[in-house]
Design a protein around this motif. Structure first.
Motif, PDB file in Angstrom:
ATOM      1  N   ASP A  90       0.846  -1.193   0.000  1.00 23.37           N
ATOM      2  CA  ASP A  90       0.000   0.000   0.000  1.00 23.37           C
ATOM      3  C   ASP A  90       0.883   1.245   0.000  1.00 23.37           C
ATOM      4  N   VAL A  91       0.296   2.358  -0.462  1.00 20.35           N
ATOM      5  CA  VAL A  91       1.025   3.631  -0.469  1.00 20.35           C
ATOM      6  C   VAL A  91       0.790   4.414   0.812  1.00 20.35           C
ATOM      7  N   ASP A  92      -0.070   3.894   1.698  1.00 19.02           N
ATOM      8  CA  ASP A  92      -0.440   4.580   2.932  1.00 19.02           C
ATOM      9  C   ASP A  92       0.398   4.037   4.096  1.00 19.02           C
ATOM     10  N   GLU A  93       1.296   4.859   4.622  1.00 26.33           N
ATOM     11  CA  GLU A  93       2.181   4.422   5.704  1.00 26.33           C
ATOM     12  C   GLU A  93       1.402   4.067   6.969  1.00 26.33           C
ATOM     13  N   ALA A 116       4.508   1.009  -1.180  1.00 29.98           N
ATOM     14  CA  ALA A 116       4.579   1.109  -2.637  1.00 29.98           C
ATOM     15  C   ALA A 116       4.644   2.559  -3.096  1.00 29.98           C
ATOM     16  N   GLU A 117       4.948   2.733  -4.366  1.00 28.33           N
ATOM     17  CA  GLU A 117       4.815   4.028  -5.018  1.00 28.33           C
ATOM     18  C   GLU A 117       3.588   3.985  -5.917  1.00 28.33           C
ATOM     19  N   ASP A 118       3.116   5.136  -6.328  1.00 24.84           N
ATOM     20  CA  ASP A 118       1.888   5.192  -7.119  1.00 24.84           C
ATOM     21  C   ASP A 118       1.990   4.383  -8.410  1.00 24.84           C
ATOM     22  N   LEU A 139      -5.517   3.099  -9.872  1.00 27.14           N
ATOM     23  CA  LEU A 139      -4.257   3.110 -10.591  1.00 27.14           C
ATOM     24  C   LEU A 139      -4.339   3.972 -11.846  1.00 27.14           C
ATOM     25  N   GLU A 140      -3.318   4.778 -12.058  1.00 27.28           N
ATOM     26  CA  GLU A 140      -3.246   5.592 -13.268  1.00 27.28           C
ATOM     27  C   GLU A 140      -2.473   4.822 -14.337  1.00 27.28           C
TER      28      GLU A 140
END
Length: 211
Positions: A90-93, A116-118, A139-140
């Protein structure tokens, strides 16, 4: 001339500000967890059946992409057993910290959190399965994302995507993706469509392979 504020007062104010930020961060994490683990989710999500349908082999490596508060992470970890490993990605710490703390409390040493990174899951090793639930729409440039993600899959590795076809009332309209769009984007990324499970009333459940 402006009044001078004693150093002790400045330190106290700074400490209070930091404590307030920490409280707000914790509250934000808790709110996110509540949103992801909505009351009644077990009934329509059928998590045990989803995990069973993945047909995981003991000792497998699995990445839970967009793991959030660990709704599927802990179920996957128990299904794999101590010889397996689940990467909670996840990107959320804050959510990662919660999952790590809970895993330690529950004695699940086969869970490892990954920040993770975006545009990159940043997995430390190739895995047998990338599983993602209600994350695909975030996800972009998804075709590029999963094309790059192939480096993190072992030979015959799979990607399983669970995603809303229509956004439920508590979600934004953008929080959904049609099965046709998912399949088109994944095939453009170089994946082969394997199967679709149809037992989830609210969501698509599609599985792809790298070969």
């Amino acid at each position: 001339m402006e009044p001078r504020i004693p150093c002790r007062a400045r330190r106290s104010a700074a400490a209070l500000a930091l404590a307030s930020l920490a409280f707000l961060a914790g509250a934000c994490t808790q709110l996110k967890r509540c949103a992801y683990e909505e009351i009644g989710r077990d009934e329509w999500q059928q998590p045990e059946r989803v995990v069973e349908a993945l047909a995981l082999e003991p000792g497998s490596r699995v990445a839970d992409l967009g793991s959030g508060g660990g709704y599927f992470t802990f179920r996957l970890a128990r299904a794999l057993g101590p010889a397996g490993r689940v990467y909670a990605v996840d990107v959320d710490e804050g959510l990662n910290a919660y999952v790590a703390e809970r895993a330690e409390k529950e004695g699940l040493a086969n869970i490892e959190v990954v920040l993770a990174e975006d545009n990159d899951p940043k997995l430390p090793e190739p895995v047998d399965l990338v599983f993602t639930s209600d994350t695909y729409h975030h996800l972009e440039d998804r075709t590029r994302y999963f094309s790059n993600a192939k480096q993190y899959l072992r030979p015959h590795g799979r990607v399983a995507i669970v995603e809303f076809g229509e956004a439920p009332s508590w979600f934004l309209p953008s929080h959904a993706t049609s099965a046709e769009t998912i399949r088109s984007e994944m095939e453009a990324a170089g994946y082969r469509f394997v199967e679709a499970h149809d037992f989830l009333e609210r969501q698509h459940f599609l599985v792809f392979s790298v070969d």
